[in-house]
Design a protein around this motif. Structure first.
Motif, PDB file in Angstrom:
ATOM      1  N   ASN A 287       0.863  -1.187   0.000  1.00 42.18           N
ATOM      2  CA  ASN A 287       0.000   0.000   0.000  1.00 42.18           C
ATOM      3  C   ASN A 287       0.899   1.237   0.000  1.00 42.18           C
ATOM      4  O   ASN A 287       1.117   1.869   1.036  1.00 42.18           O
ATOM      5  CB  ASN A 287      -0.923  -0.004   1.217  1.00 42.18           C
ATOM      6  CG  ASN A 287      -1.901   1.157   1.209  1.00 42.18           C
ATOM      7  OD1 ASN A 287      -2.351   1.610   0.159  1.00 42.18           O
ATOM      8  ND2 ASN A 287      -2.228   1.653   2.387  1.00 42.18           N
ATOM      9  N   LYS A 288       1.433   1.573  -1.154  1.00 40.99           N
ATOM     10  CA  LYS A 288       2.386   2.677  -1.263  1.00 40.99           C
ATOM     11  C   LYS A 288       1.658   4.003  -1.436  1.00 40.99           C
ATOM     12  O   LYS A 288       0.526   4.057  -1.938  1.00 40.99           O
ATOM     13  CB  LYS A 288       3.335   2.445  -2.440  1.00 40.99           C
ATOM     14  CG  LYS A 288       4.223   1.227  -2.288  1.00 40.99           C
ATOM     15  CD  LYS A 288       5.268   1.156  -3.399  1.00 40.99           C
ATOM     16  CE  LYS A 288       6.199  -0.022  -3.183  1.00 40.99           C
ATOM     17  NZ  LYS A 288       7.301  -0.068  -4.189  1.00 40.99           N
ATOM     18  N   VAL A 289       2.316   5.053  -1.042  1.00 45.89           N
ATOM     19  CA  VAL A 289       1.733   6.386  -1.141  1.00 45.89           C
ATOM     20  C   VAL A 289       2.692   7.273  -1.925  1.00 45.89           C
ATOM     21  O   VAL A 289       3.916   7.096  -1.856  1.00 45.89           O
ATOM     22  CB  VAL A 289       1.463   6.968   0.271  1.00 45.89           C
ATOM     23  CG1 VAL A 289       2.741   7.222   1.027  1.00 45.89           C
ATOM     24  CG2 VAL A 289       0.630   8.234   0.194  1.00 45.89           C
ATOM     25  N   LYS A 290       2.137   8.208  -2.674  1.00 41.55           N
ATOM     26  CA  LYS A 290       2.979   9.077  -3.496  1.00 41.55           C
ATOM     27  C   LYS A 290       3.347  10.350  -2.750  1.00 41.55           C
ATOM     28  O   LYS A 290       2.848  10.624  -1.658  1.00 41.55           O
ATOM     29  CB  LYS A 290       2.274   9.419  -4.804  1.00 41.55           C
ATOM     30  CG  LYS A 290       1.015  10.257  -4.667  1.00 41.55           C
ATOM     31  CD  LYS A 290       0.407  10.540  -6.043  1.00 41.55           C
ATOM     32  CE  LYS A 290      -0.851  11.396  -5.919  1.00 41.55           C
ATOM     33  NZ  LYS A 290      -1.436  11.707  -7.255  1.00 41.55           N
ATOM     34  N   ASP A 291       4.224  11.136  -3.371  1.00 41.72           N
ATOM     35  CA  ASP A 291       4.700  12.383  -2.776  1.00 41.72           C
ATOM     36  C   ASP A 291       3.571  13.419  -2.669  1.00 41.72           C
ATOM     37  O   ASP A 291       2.530  13.301  -3.310  1.00 41.72           O
ATOM     38  CB  ASP A 291       5.833  12.979  -3.612  1.00 41.72           C
ATOM     39  CG  ASP A 291       7.100  12.147  -3.562  1.00 41.72           C
ATOM     40  OD1 ASP A 291       7.177  11.236  -2.726  1.00 41.72           O
ATOM     41  OD2 ASP A 291       8.014  12.414  -4.364  1.00 41.72           O
ATOM     42  N   GLY A 292       3.843  14.467  -1.904  1.00 48.93           N
ATOM     43  CA  GLY A 292       2.898  15.573  -1.759  1.00 48.93           C
ATOM     44  C   GLY A 292       2.404  15.678  -0.334  1.00 48.93           C
ATOM     45  O   GLY A 292       3.099  15.302   0.620  1.00 48.93           O
ATOM     46  N   ILE A 293       1.198  16.187  -0.172  1.00 49.33           N
ATOM     47  CA  ILE A 293       0.580  16.301   1.152  1.00 49.33           C
ATOM     48  C   ILE A 293      -0.205  15.022   1.428  1.00 49.33           C
ATOM     49  O   ILE A 293      -1.218  14.746   0.783  1.00 49.33           O
ATOM     50  CB  ILE A 293      -0.336  17.522   1.234  1.00 49.33           C
ATOM     51  CG1 ILE A 293       0.481  18.808   1.089  1.00 49.33           C
ATOM     52  CG2 ILE A 293      -1.098  17.546   2.556  1.00 49.33           C
ATOM     53  CD1 ILE A 293      -0.343  20.068   1.059  1.00 49.33           C
ATOM     54  N   VAL A 294       0.275  14.234   2.376  1.00 49.81           N
ATOM     55  CA  VAL A 294      -0.418  13.023   2.798  1.00 49.81           C
ATOM     56  C   VAL A 294      -1.142  13.345   4.101  1.00 49.81           C
ATOM     57  O   VAL A 294      -0.511  13.745   5.081  1.00 49.81           O
ATOM     58  CB  VAL A 294       0.568  11.857   3.014  1.00 49.81           C
ATOM     59  CG1 VAL A 294      -0.169  10.629   3.540  1.00 49.81           C
ATOM     60  CG2 VAL A 294       1.291  11.532   1.710  1.00 49.81           C
ATOM     61  N   PHE A 295      -2.452  13.188   4.109  1.00 53.77           N
ATOM     62  CA  PHE A 295      -3.257  13.530   5.276  1.00 53.77           C
ATOM     63  C   PHE A 295      -4.036  12.295   5.694  1.00 53.77           C
ATOM     64  O   PHE A 295      -4.892  11.803   4.953  1.00 53.77           O
ATOM     65  CB  PHE A 295      -4.218  14.668   4.953  1.00 53.77           C
ATOM     66  CG  PHE A 295      -4.872  15.307   6.156  1.00 53.77           C
ATOM     67  CD1 PHE A 295      -4.482  16.563   6.588  1.00 53.77           C
ATOM     68  CD2 PHE A 295      -5.869  14.644   6.863  1.00 53.77           C
ATOM     69  CE1 PHE A 295      -5.076  17.147   7.701  1.00 53.77           C
ATOM     70  CE2 PHE A 295      -6.460  15.206   7.971  1.00 53.77           C
ATOM     71  CZ  PHE A 295      -6.067  16.472   8.397  1.00 53.77           C
ATOM     72  N   VAL A 296      -3.721  11.782   6.892  1.00 56.36           N
ATOM     73  CA  VAL A 296      -4.454  10.647   7.449  1.00 56.36           C
ATOM     74  C   VAL A 296      -5.348  11.177   8.561  1.00 56.36           C
ATOM     75  O   VAL A 296      -4.861  11.673   9.581  1.00 56.36           O
ATOM     76  CB  VAL A 296      -3.503   9.564   7.991  1.00 56.36           C
ATOM     77  CG1 VAL A 296      -4.316   8.350   8.447  1.00 56.36           C
ATOM     78  CG2 VAL A 296      -2.501   9.158   6.916  1.00 56.36           C
ATOM     79  N   ASP A 297      -6.651  11.079   8.358  1.00 55.16           N
ATOM     80  CA  ASP A 297      -7.623  11.747   9.226  1.00 55.16           C
ATOM     81  C   ASP A 297      -8.142  10.828  10.326  1.00 55.16           C
ATOM     82  O   ASP A 297      -7.881   9.617  10.339  1.00 55.16           O
ATOM     83  CB  ASP A 297      -8.784  12.249   8.376  1.00 55.16           C
ATOM     84  CG  ASP A 297      -9.361  13.559   8.877  1.00 55.16           C
ATOM     85  OD1 ASP A 297      -9.091  13.927  10.034  1.00 55.16           O
ATOM     86  OD2 ASP A 297     -10.068  14.228   8.102  1.00 55.16           O
ATOM     87  N   THR A 298      -8.903  11.424  11.232  1.00 55.48           N
ATOM     88  CA  THR A 298      -9.593  10.656  12.258  1.00 55.48           C
ATOM     89  C   THR A 298     -10.667   9.793  11.616  1.00 55.48           C
ATOM     90  O   THR A 298     -11.019   9.958  10.442  1.00 55.48           O
ATOM     91  CB  THR A 298     -10.241  11.591  13.288  1.00 55.48           C
ATOM     92  OG1 THR A 298     -11.122  12.494  12.595  1.00 55.48           O
ATOM     93  CG2 THR A 298      -9.197  12.377  14.050  1.00 55.48           C
ATOM     94  N   VAL A 299     -11.225   8.870  12.385  1.00 49.79           N
ATOM     95  CA  VAL A 299     -12.285   8.003  11.871  1.00 49.79           C
ATOM     96  C   VAL A 299     -13.494   8.837  11.463  1.00 49.79           C
ATOM     97  O   VAL A 299     -14.144   8.576  10.446  1.00 49.79           O
ATOM     98  CB  VAL A 299     -12.679   6.951  12.932  1.00 49.79           C
ATOM     99  CG1 VAL A 299     -13.822   6.082  12.419  1.00 49.79           C
ATOM    100  CG2 VAL A 299     -11.473   6.097  13.303  1.00 49.79           C
ATOM    101  N   SER A 300     -13.791   9.873  12.244  1.00 49.55           N
ATOM    102  CA  SER A 300     -14.956  10.715  11.965  1.00 49.55           C
ATOM    103  C   SER A 300     -14.677  11.783  10.917  1.00 49.55           C
ATOM    104  O   SER A 300     -15.614  12.377  10.374  1.00 49.55           O
ATOM    105  CB  SER A 300     -15.428  11.390  13.254  1.00 49.55           C
ATOM    106  OG  SER A 300     -14.415  12.272  13.750  1.00 49.55           O
ATOM    107  N   GLY A 301     -13.397  12.064  10.665  1.00 47.14           N
ATOM    108  CA  GLY A 301     -13.050  13.125   9.734  1.00 47.14           C
ATOM    109  C   GLY A 301     -13.104  14.510  10.344  1.00 47.14           C
ATOM    110  O   GLY A 301     -13.069  15.503   9.627  1.00 47.14           O
TER     111      GLY A 301
END
Length: 427
Positions: A287-301
């Motif tokens: 599960n690779k991710v690309k460059d830039g702004i990576v934002f991993v949010d809360t379950v609720s958002g």
């Protein structure tokens, strides 16, 4: 028969008809004559209104320039910005000519009065409100000429100027443990000012062969005061490197546009048919991710409340990065986690690592974070650890780098308009 003939006789009709037509044309001519007298006035008023609106726009743009060029935004703290720029945070009271009292001439057709204020609520310290009033030909009461003015107002925001405002290579709200062969180094790049290796609001414990280096002018590591600061209770040390609610909203949008947002309504992974988002996310070779702004949010958002009693630990994101997690090999950009982050293995991250809760970094090989790491520890104030594996060849490294902290493509540099806030005000 003679009476009927007289009634049907049309002789003499032309004169009344001609008189009616003549009266109608005369009425129209008079109306057009009156209109021709008022039309230049209307056109002139419209011109003045357009000029006043243009001057108001000019005042707004000048304020945006002044904010973006200010000390601590595009130039380091302590380095004066260009003449006419505004410092960040905004001084109280706002200095002239941005206090709403000074008329600034803008060419030969008029000028503007502009006011820059800090926002409300306080939860958005990286926002500013700009109110600009354009005048033509002037706002002087002594000038008896007909005047026109237009007033516009909008909110602008910026992302924290991490390169300039951060005091450290690793900043932790809470306790920090540095062990193994870990290295936190602020001496590799001093182009944005001299930084401490680490700064914490709690205790800093250095064990094993762990090393913390600050740009203090000597070659001795792990010196409190020079290489690291601990038990710092002054909130202002963290204010300049804390993302506010407006920043989070902007970063969410940018990450969605970049295809690197992980949150409710978006798949928890890049593969088709990935399971629904649960907050637990792993980036690895599968599960690779690309460059830039990576934002991993809360379950609720939604953002995590600062009040402990209002927090739901089950809502926090829990992110793990290991193995071969990046499409480009070495990652370049910002990693924002609305929760906790665990990084392990041999990988390079060029940019910003920002966690709302705790950060655990256990690096191996030549892996490193080259930029800046921030752990806000909004709930777990004792959980930030930077360590390495037990082999003598493995280590974790955080090295400060100024250029790597520039906002990724698509993110604003300096202040930019907050969508939906622009409006024209009536008197």
């Amino acid at each position: 028969m003679r009476v009927a003939h007289i009634l049907r006789d049309e002789r003499g009709v032309a004169l009344p008809m001609a008189m009616i037509v003549l009266v109608s044309i005369t009425t129209l001519m008079l109306a057009f004559a009156v209109l021709s007298q008022t039309e230049p006035i209307i056109a002139h008023n419209q011109l003045r209104a357009g000029q006043a609106r243009a001057h108001a726009e000019a005042g707004f743009e000048r304020a945006v320039w002044a904010l973006s060029q200010g000390e601590g935004v595009l130039v380091p703290d302590g380095t004066p910005g260009p003449a006419g720029s505004l410092k960040s945070p905004l001084p109280i009271p706002t200095p002239a000519p941005y206090d709403g009292t000074a008329f600034i001439s803008n060419g030969t057709t008029g000028g503007y009065v502009v006011a820059v204020t800090s926002p409300t609520p306080v939860a958005t310290p990286n926002h500013r409100q700009i109110t600009s009033t354009g005048w033509t030909p002037t706002n002087s009461v002594a000038d008896t000429r007909t005047k026109s003015h237009r007033r516009i107002q909008a909110t602008v925001e910026r992302l924290p100027a991490f390169a300039f405002t951060t005091p450290c290579a690793l900043c932790v709200r809470g306790d920090l443990g540095v062990g193994g062969n870990a290295l936190i180094d602020a001496t590799t790049d001093v182009s944005c000012g001299n930084k401490k290796g680490s700064l914490t609001s709690g205790q800093t414990v250095i064990s094993g062969s762990g090393s913390v280096k600050g740009a203090d002018g000597n070659a001795i590591d792990n010196q409190e005061g020079g290489d690291f600061l601990q038990n710092q209770t002054d909130a202002s040390l963290f204010n300049g490197i804390t993302l506010d609610a407006g920043n989070f909203k902007l970063l969410r949008a940018l990450a969605k546009k970049n295809g690197t947002y992980f949150g409710p309504g978006y798949p928890n992974g890049t593969a088709a048919g990935s399971p629904a988002y649960t907050g637990s996310t792993t980036f690895n070779s599968s599960n690779k991710v690309k460059d830039g702004i990576v934002f991993v949010d809360t379950v609720s958002g939604t953002d995590i409340p600062t009040d402990l009693l209002a927090q739901n630990p089950l809502d926090f994101a829990a992110v793990s990065i290991h193995g071969n997690p990046f499409l480009s090999g070495d990652f370049t950009g910002w990693i924002i986690v609305n929760g906790s982050l665990n990084i392990s293995g041999n990988m390079k991250i060029n940019g910003l690592v920002y966690t709302i809760n705790d950060l655990t970094y256990n690096g191996t090989g030549t892996g490193e974070i080259k930029g800046l790491a921030i752990s806000q520890n909004i709930r777990d104030t004792t959980a930030t650890t930077i360590s390495s594996d037990t082999s003598t060849t493995g280590n974790s490294r955080i090295k400060f780098n100024c250029n790597n902290l520039n906002p990724p493509p698509g993110a604003p540099i300096g202040f930019a308009l907050v969508p939906g806030t622009y409006r024209e005000l009536s008197d």
